[in-house]
Design a protein around this motif. Structure first.
Motif: not given
Length: 129
Positions: A67-70, A84-85, A118-121
């Motif tokens: 999954r991704l954290r945005v 974001l949730a 991960s690192a930020f993209a």
């Protein structure tokens, strides 16, 4: 009464690690096997374009991420961004609920099945139409 000792502290280097290797140790001295938790790759090739009421984002979803954290901001400042949730499990992904003319910047972090991040993209930016 026997003294109780605190668990050992671990220092994690400030550079982005690629994996963590841990094992448990019981008070009796027995130890578990080693467990390695890889840090997932960051999302790649990010792109964002405006749509009516939102911003669709596309790019390469990391193969080792689940999954991704945005993170979103109204300026190009990661420090001002809020998480974001919603945590998308695929790209492209649409951020809806914006009004026409709203510009947003986005940063993403991929999360592995073990919870490593991960690192930020990014950032990528777009204006809702």
């Amino acid at each position: 009464m026997p003294a109780v000792s605190a668990p050992p502290a671990v220092a994690i280097p400030t550079a982005e690690p690629t994996a963590f290797r841990v094992r448990a140790q019981a008070r009796s001295g027995a130890v578990s096997g080693w467990r390695e938790a890889l840090v997932p790759a960051a999302a790649s090739g990010l792109a964002a374009t405006g749509i009516a009421g939102g911003v669709p984002r596309g790019g390469g979803f990391p193969p080792d991420g689940v999954r991704l954290r945005v993170f979103e901001a109204s300026s190009a400042s990661l420090a001002a961004a809020t998480k974001l949730a919603s945590e998308p499990t695929a790209l492209p992904w649409d951020r809806t609920g914006l009004t026409t003319g709203q510009t947003r910047w986005y940063w993403l972090r991929s999360v592995s099945a073990e919870g490593s991040v991960s690192a930020f993209a990014g950032p990528v930016t777009a204006t809702a139409l």
